[in-house]
Motif scaffolding. Sequence first.
Motif, PDB file in Angstrom:
ATOM      1  N   TYR A 142       1.044  -1.006   0.033  1.00 36.88           N
ATOM      2  CA  TYR A 142       0.161  -0.107  -0.050  1.00 36.88           C
ATOM      3  C   TYR A 142       1.175   1.382   0.072  1.00 36.88           C
ATOM      4  O   TYR A 142       1.861   1.223   0.511  1.00 36.88           O
ATOM      5  CB  TYR A 142      -1.014   0.161   1.242  1.00 36.88           C
ATOM      6  CG  TYR A 142      -0.406   0.049   2.478  1.00 36.88           C
ATOM      7  CD1 TYR A 142      -0.033   1.426   3.158  1.00 36.88           C
ATOM      8  CD2 TYR A 142       0.058  -1.039   3.208  1.00 36.88           C
ATOM      9  CE1 TYR A 142       0.667   1.478   4.297  1.00 36.88           C
ATOM     10  CE2 TYR A 142       0.695  -1.297   4.501  1.00 36.88           C
ATOM     11  CZ  TYR A 142       1.178   0.114   4.988  1.00 36.88           C
ATOM     12  OH  TYR A 142       1.605   0.103   6.189  1.00 36.88           O
ATOM     13  N   ALA A 143       0.391   2.241  -0.677  1.00 36.96           N
ATOM     14  CA  ALA A 143       0.673   3.792  -0.577  1.00 36.96           C
ATOM     15  C   ALA A 143      -0.225   4.666  -0.524  1.00 36.96           C
ATOM     16  O   ALA A 143      -0.992   4.896  -1.186  1.00 36.96           O
ATOM     17  CB  ALA A 143       1.487   3.818  -1.827  1.00 36.96           C
ATOM     18  N   LEU A 144      -0.271   5.105   0.791  1.00 40.40           N
ATOM     19  CA  LEU A 144      -1.337   6.099   1.052  1.00 40.40           C
ATOM     20  C   LEU A 144      -0.864   7.594   1.218  1.00 40.40           C
ATOM     21  O   LEU A 144       0.159   7.699   1.923  1.00 40.40           O
ATOM     22  CB  LEU A 144      -1.930   5.693   2.554  1.00 40.40           C
ATOM     23  CG  LEU A 144      -2.292   4.255   2.673  1.00 40.40           C
ATOM     24  CD1 LEU A 144      -2.833   3.902   3.881  1.00 40.40           C
ATOM     25  CD2 LEU A 144      -3.239   3.464   1.470  1.00 40.40           C
ATOM     26  N   PHE A 145      -1.521   8.323   0.269  1.00 37.64           N
ATOM     27  CA  PHE A 145      -1.093   9.660   0.106  1.00 37.64           C
ATOM     28  C   PHE A 145      -2.145  10.603   0.930  1.00 37.64           C
ATOM     29  O   PHE A 145      -3.215  10.956   0.348  1.00 37.64           O
ATOM     30  CB  PHE A 145      -0.877  10.138  -1.251  1.00 37.64           C
ATOM     31  CG  PHE A 145       0.195   9.398  -1.782  1.00 37.64           C
ATOM     32  CD1 PHE A 145       1.313  10.246  -2.362  1.00 37.64           C
ATOM     33  CD2 PHE A 145       0.255   8.161  -2.472  1.00 37.64           C
ATOM     34  CE1 PHE A 145       2.427   9.609  -2.922  1.00 37.64           C
ATOM     35  CE2 PHE A 145       1.037   7.678  -3.050  1.00 37.64           C
ATOM     36  CZ  PHE A 145       2.395   8.139  -3.455  1.00 37.64           C
ATOM     37  N   SER A 146      -2.177  10.713   2.321  1.00 42.10           N
ATOM     38  CA  SER A 146      -2.902  11.512   3.030  1.00 42.10           C
ATOM     39  C   SER A 146      -4.366  11.204   2.846  1.00 42.10           C
ATOM     40  O   SER A 146      -5.218  12.115   2.637  1.00 42.10           O
ATOM     41  CB  SER A 146      -2.772  13.226   2.766  1.00 42.10           C
ATOM     42  OG  SER A 146      -3.218  14.070   3.510  1.00 42.10           O
ATOM     43  N   VAL A 147      -4.673   9.967   3.101  1.00 44.30           N
ATOM     44  CA  VAL A 147      -6.099   9.747   3.153  1.00 44.30           C
ATOM     45  C   VAL A 147      -6.333   9.016   4.780  1.00 44.30           C
ATOM     46  O   VAL A 147      -5.230   8.600   5.295  1.00 44.30           O
ATOM     47  CB  VAL A 147      -6.396   8.390   2.045  1.00 44.30           C
ATOM     48  CG1 VAL A 147      -6.070   9.037   0.926  1.00 44.30           C
ATOM     49  CG2 VAL A 147      -5.295   7.174   2.539  1.00 44.30           C
ATOM     50  N   PRO A 148      -7.788   8.944   5.145  1.00 46.49           N
ATOM     51  CA  PRO A 148      -7.927   8.396   6.598  1.00 46.49           C
ATOM     52  C   PRO A 148      -7.166   6.899   6.604  1.00 46.49           C
ATOM     53  O   PRO A 148      -6.744   6.372   5.599  1.00 46.49           O
ATOM     54  CB  PRO A 148      -9.321   8.359   6.442  1.00 46.49           C
ATOM     55  CG  PRO A 148      -9.806   9.302   5.505  1.00 46.49           C
ATOM     56  CD  PRO A 148      -8.765   9.352   4.479  1.00 46.49           C
ATOM     57  N   SER A 149      -7.033   6.593   7.897  1.00 44.51           N
ATOM     58  CA  SER A 149      -6.495   5.429   7.977  1.00 44.51           C
ATOM     59  C   SER A 149      -7.070   4.386   7.174  1.00 44.51           C
ATOM     60  O   SER A 149      -8.477   4.075   7.170  1.00 44.51           O
ATOM     61  CB  SER A 149      -6.527   4.892   9.532  1.00 44.51           C
ATOM     62  OG  SER A 149      -5.744   5.897  10.108  1.00 44.51           O
TER      63      SER A 149
END
Length: 556
Positions: free
Chosen positions: A287-294
């Motif tokens: 996963y790569a999460l760019f400033s999204v909710p957990s």
Amino acid sequence: MTLGGLLDKLNVLVVEDNSVNRRTMELVLEQMVGRVFTAADGLEGLELFRRREIDVVFTDHDMPQMTGLELAREILEEKPDTPVVLVTGHNESDVVISALNSGITHFLPKPITRKTIRRALEDSFQKVLVKKLEHESRRKDLELLRFKERYHSLQEKNAFEKQLNLIKNDFQGMMLENAGNPYFVNTFYKPLDTLSGDGYSVRRLSDGSIFVFLIDSMGKGLSASVTTFMSIAFINHIIDRFNERNGSGLSTLISRYLEYVKKVLLEEEIVSCAFLRISSGFEEMEYALFSVPSLSVSMPDGLKKLKSNNPPLMSSTESFNIGRENTAGMLSLAVFTDGLLENTFISTAEHKEMLYDLIKDNPPFMHMRTFLDSTVTSYEDDITFIYINSSVGGYAEEISVNPDFHDVMVYINGVEEKLRRDGLSDDDAASMTGVLTELVMNAFEHGCLEIELEEKTKLITEGVYDECLKKAKPTPDKFIKIRTRVENRGGSLVFCAEVSDNGHGFDFRKKRRSRKAFFGGNGIKMVTSAVDDIYFNEKGNKVRIYKTIRGECVWK
């Protein structure tokens, strides 16, 4: 004067050599316009056009005497402003090109429906309607303004439908089976405005893994929507190219997207987005999460919240981080945009906790959907919610039914009483009996007897279908298996049923295009309308349904 009032004054000509299609279009248009004229071929249609004051022409192409394209050329030569709607099939691209070259700009794709006929009518006659409004009188300038607003609303509606065509879920309505457990991939999409800054794409990669892309563009208005749907279009394109070449690396996918999107972002724009790649066996997730909710992952030992491991994406972004998580035994996974947490009610700490508790409990999607619909009372931002979950219900008794007409009817005749014993009310038992009857008969007819749609239509038309079912004898290896379960979920009864056979199955996502398919698909439509959720396995020979049963739980 309203749009409907203007349509009431139209004279429409329908030219179609197929009597059933001609009558169908006539009946639909009679409810929309002032008068409908019909012709069975192009020559008759041209004669009617010359004798009557015709406002719009609907014509099929492939006709005797004179083709629809030849008719349109004659009409446009005599009255160039006449809207001509050419009815086209999906294999008639050469006809469409010739039509465009001849000045025709309006098309009605087959199979025709009431909705597509009305859209073609409105789209084709917009300019003429505006002129009619202008000619009514200067006193009706206000109505002209209202129509223009309706015209812009129509354009917004078309733009929204384009958005819906771009967002994809390759697994919609599909039951993925892994180690005996079915998994489901569902989406909840609630845009605040027609042009939304939210979007998603859920795709299958060539190695069988699941790729999830979620985006929330933070620009203003139209700019954010353009960024979002350019992004989704690019992601879908690059996934298609990757699958052609058997590629699946998440890092490469993100790098390609980053290279692309940095060229189109304004300097002040930021993008929140999530990239996930879940292995085909659900054992591991990148996963790569760019400033999204957990990101929330429900495991047997509790709920894991994976925080964003990257700042929001901007035109200056140069690098990114990819995390890895062991998801073997995963019960459910939820990823969503921050609009969900910012809307009325859900923004409170109590409701946020309720949301995460619900994800942890791994409810069926219908319960998650009900929670989101009922909890958010005032939408202040777009909502996109992607939910992947497994089914981990209790024991379900499996019944094998011999694929013989007599034995199938014995099961059907006894199922309603069985459902009452399982705790369903009389009304619910009757309703679910209807559902099971349709699913079991479908397994018998198509799975065991392998009766195709064209053959079924022919037999029904000849009035011998029931007799054929009674006499038919499938090969000895055929079977029908049925599993039903009733359980208490969240204080209400949930009925789950699964019907499978070992036939060749069918592609449940493929739309039927045959004009002769009068008896195809109606049973599945009935089932879909009677249950909360319906899923098919990939082969199309196993179906599972879920239905919330209201009332006191008497099943343990």
